[in-house]
Design an enzyme around this catalytic site. Structure first.
Site, PDB file in Angstrom:
ATOM      1  N   ASP A  60       4.390  13.338  -3.196  1.00  0.00           N
ATOM      2  CA  ASP A  60       4.866  12.904  -1.859  1.00  0.00           C
ATOM      3  C   ASP A  60       3.766  13.300  -1.069  1.00  0.00           C
ATOM      4  OD1 ASP A  60       5.817  12.272   0.386  1.00  0.00           O
ATOM      5  OD2 ASP A  60       7.712  13.322   0.282  1.00  0.00           O
ATOM      6  N   VAL A  61       3.033  12.082  -0.837  1.00  0.00           N
ATOM      7  CA  VAL A  61       1.743  12.516   0.068  1.00  0.00           C
ATOM      8  C   VAL A  61       2.103  13.011   1.561  1.00  0.00           C
ATOM      9  CG1 VAL A  61       0.625  10.390  -1.154  1.00  0.00           C
ATOM     10  CG2 VAL A  61       1.884   9.907   0.946  1.00  0.00           C
ATOM     11  N   TYR A 152       2.367  -0.243  11.303  1.00  0.00           N
ATOM     12  CA  TYR A 152       1.505  -0.037   9.917  1.00  0.00           C
ATOM     13  C   TYR A 152      -0.091  -0.354  10.504  1.00  0.00           C
ATOM     14  CZ  TYR A 152      -0.180  -2.053   5.731  1.00  0.00           C
ATOM     15  OH  TYR A 152      -0.946  -2.367   4.268  1.00  0.00           O
ATOM     16  N   LYS A 156      -3.018   2.068   9.805  1.00  0.00           N
ATOM     17  CA  LYS A 156      -4.196   1.633   8.988  1.00  0.00           C
ATOM     18  C   LYS A 156      -5.542   1.533   9.664  1.00  0.00           C
ATOM     19  CE  LYS A 156      -2.208   0.705   5.066  1.00  0.00           C
ATOM     20  NZ  LYS A 156      -2.570   1.566   3.828  1.00  0.00           N
ATOM     21  N   THR A 189       1.422  -7.974  -4.608  1.00  0.00           N
ATOM     22  CA  THR A 189       2.062  -6.677  -5.125  1.00  0.00           C
ATOM     23  C   THR A 189       3.690  -6.480  -4.648  1.00  0.00           C
ATOM     24  OG1 THR A 189       1.652  -5.290  -3.262  1.00  0.00           O
ATOM     25  CG2 THR A 189      -0.194  -5.535  -4.857  1.00  0.00           C
TER      26      THR A 189
HETATM   27  N1  LIG Z   1      -0.198  -5.555  -0.867  1.00  0.00           N
HETATM   28  C1  LIG Z   1      -0.894  -5.968   0.217  1.00  0.00           C
HETATM   29  O1  LIG Z   1      -0.796  -7.076   0.778  1.00  0.00           O
HETATM   30  C2  LIG Z   1      -1.687  -4.843   1.028  1.00  0.00           C
HETATM   31  C3  LIG Z   1      -2.652  -5.338   1.879  1.00  0.00           C
HETATM   32  C4  LIG Z   1      -3.580  -4.410   2.805  1.00  0.00           C
HETATM   33  C5  LIG Z   1      -3.517  -3.105   2.548  1.00  0.00           C
HETATM   34  N2  LIG Z   1      -2.280  -2.586   1.196  1.00  0.00           N
HETATM   35  C6  LIG Z   1      -2.285  -1.156   0.815  1.00  0.00           C
HETATM   36  O2  LIG Z   1      -2.562  -1.058  -0.220  1.00  0.00           O
HETATM   37  C7  LIG Z   1      -2.112   0.136  -0.927  1.00  0.00           C
HETATM   38  C8  LIG Z   1      -1.276  -0.122  -2.118  1.00  0.00           C
HETATM   39  O3  LIG Z   1      -0.094  -0.835  -1.869  1.00  0.00           O
HETATM   40  P1  LIG Z   1       0.450  -2.055  -2.725  1.00  0.00           P
HETATM   41  O4  LIG Z   1       0.053  -3.322  -2.341  1.00  0.00           O
HETATM   42  O5  LIG Z   1      -0.376  -1.709  -4.164  1.00  0.00           O
HETATM   43  O6  LIG Z   1       1.857  -1.464  -2.685  1.00  0.00           O
HETATM   44  P2  LIG Z   1       2.825  -1.229  -3.838  1.00  0.00           P
HETATM   45  O7  LIG Z   1       4.168  -0.873  -3.154  1.00  0.00           O
HETATM   46  O8  LIG Z   1       2.733  -1.758  -5.206  1.00  0.00           O
HETATM   47  O9  LIG Z   1       2.313   0.351  -4.182  1.00  0.00           O
HETATM   48  C9  LIG Z   1       2.614   1.722  -3.279  1.00  0.00           C
HETATM   49  C10 LIG Z   1       2.787   2.819  -4.119  1.00  0.00           C
HETATM   50  O10 LIG Z   1       2.858   3.820  -2.952  1.00  0.00           O
HETATM   51  C11 LIG Z   1       3.912   4.686  -3.448  1.00  0.00           C
HETATM   52  N3  LIG Z   1       4.359   5.447  -2.378  1.00  0.00           N
HETATM   53  C12 LIG Z   1       4.917   5.238  -1.172  1.00  0.00           C
HETATM   54  N4  LIG Z   1       5.383   6.208  -0.544  1.00  0.00           N
HETATM   55  C13 LIG Z   1       4.868   7.476  -1.132  1.00  0.00           C
HETATM   56  C14 LIG Z   1       4.582   8.733  -1.065  1.00  0.00           C
HETATM   57  N5  LIG Z   1       5.304   9.226   0.296  1.00  0.00           N
HETATM   58  N6  LIG Z   1       4.357   9.602  -1.825  1.00  0.00           N
HETATM   59  C15 LIG Z   1       3.885   8.925  -3.044  1.00  0.00           C
HETATM   60  N7  LIG Z   1       3.732   7.848  -3.227  1.00  0.00           N
HETATM   61  C16 LIG Z   1       4.319   6.860  -2.229  1.00  0.00           C
HETATM   62  C17 LIG Z   1       5.109   3.758  -4.094  1.00  0.00           C
HETATM   63  O11 LIG Z   1       5.902   4.429  -4.771  1.00  0.00           O
HETATM   64  C18 LIG Z   1       4.358   2.596  -4.671  1.00  0.00           C
HETATM   65  O12 LIG Z   1       3.951   3.093  -6.201  1.00  0.00           O
HETATM   66  C19 LIG Z   1      -1.140   0.643   0.328  1.00  0.00           C
HETATM   67  O13 LIG Z   1      -1.834   1.782   1.159  1.00  0.00           O
HETATM   68  C20 LIG Z   1      -1.025  -0.623   1.149  1.00  0.00           C
HETATM   69  O14 LIG Z   1      -0.714  -0.394   2.503  1.00  0.00           O
HETATM   70  C21 LIG Z   1      -1.658  -3.641   0.657  1.00  0.00           C
END
Ligand SMILES: NC(=O)c1ccc[n+]([C@@H]2O[C@H](COP(=O)([O-])OP(=O)(O)OC[C@H]3O[C@@H](n4cnc5c(N)ncnc54)[C@H](O)[C@@H]3O)[C@@H](O)[C@H]2O)c1
Length: 252
Positions: A60-61, A152, A156, A189
């Protein structure tokens, strides 16, 4: 020549999306991947798929002891720590008027404070391993505002700024540790899956988000993972404190 031979990489959010695709690349390029996530079922399944070069640890981050345990488990399992990907995150829609204090804290705790703790607790283990590379996932919304995703975007923006401070500190201390941020556009995703189903302005959510990108489509997680691989590898040794955008032209 594998690009991450014998490098040990800890990936928060490694069970899903961008983190999971990066873990696949790390293993394909000869490295060891420690998947650290609060989703145990998905993390264990991916670790089983990737075999002996991968390992799952619950994380848990938002909790410092959880990070301490994840870093210790990484070093115990694979003997070192050379790379950290801070990919755990949550996406939430709200404005400055409708976001509650509780929700603002939750989003910032996971996205921003979680990245702070990851950097802070990985650095000693990286120093002991001779140096390394930290990659923090921000967003295009960490480069500009978004009225509909206020908390959000603020979280970020903090990741973008934190990254530069970590990079400067490690450079001044001559730790041989680099730190960069990655700024994806909308990537297909599980995080954005609910938005793809919601109609916006007489369009499907998917079409609406696709049209935000000049390339006319969403990004794929492996496209962001390729950029992260570059930053984790020795191909990027003169890059630190920098912003790497992967957004199909969205911010252009
Ligand atoms: N998908 C997009 O469009 C997008 C765009 C810009 C940035 N991002 C960023 O990329 C990163 C990855 O996102 P993604 O799209 O792969 O989403 P995702 O939901 O597929 O993966 C996110 C992961 O984070 C884990 N997580 C969430 N809260 C947590 C916690 N408290 N402790 C440990 N693990 C935790 C979840 O269980 C999940 O496995 C994120 O930081 C997201 O904000 C995503």
């Amino acid at each position: 020549m594998p690009r991450l031979e014998n490098r040990v990489v800890l990936l928060s959010g490694g069970a899903s999306g961008i983190g999971a695709e990066t873990a696949r690349l790390v293993v394909r390029e000869g490295g060891k991947a420690v998947l650290a996530d609060r989703d145990e079922a998905k993390g264990l399944a991916l670790a089983a798929e990737l075999g002996t070069a991968a390992h799952f640890v619950p994380l848990d981050v938002t909790q410092e002891p959880s990070w301490q345990a994840a870093v210790a488990a990484t070093v115990e399992k694979f003997g070192a720590l050379h790379g950290l990907l801070n990919a755990a995150g949550v996406g939430v829609r709200n404005t400055i008027e409708d976001c509650t204090l509780e929700e603002y804290r939750r989003v910032n705790d996971i996205n921003s404070l979680g990245t702070f703790l990851g950097c802070k607790l990985a650095i000693p283990a990286m120093k002991a391993s001779g140096g390394g590379s930290i990659v923090n996932i921000s967003s295009v919304l960490g480069l500009r505002g978004a009225a509909h995703a206020m908390a959000y975007s603020a979280s970020k923006g903090a990741v973008r700024s934190l990254t530069k401070n970590v990079a400067l500190h490690c450079a001044q201390m001559k730790y041989n540790i680099r730190c960069n941020s990655v700024h994806p556009g909308y990537i297909d995703t599980p995080m954005i899956a609910p938005r793809l189903e919601q109609n916006v302005e007489n369009m499907s959510g998917r079409q609406f988000l696709e049209e935000l990108h000049p390339l006319g489509r969403l990004g794929r997680p492996e496209e962001v993972a390729n950029m992260i691989l570059f930053l984790l590898s020795d191909e990027s040794t003169f890059s630190t404190g920098s912003e790497f955008v992967c957004d199909g032209g969205l911010t252009a």
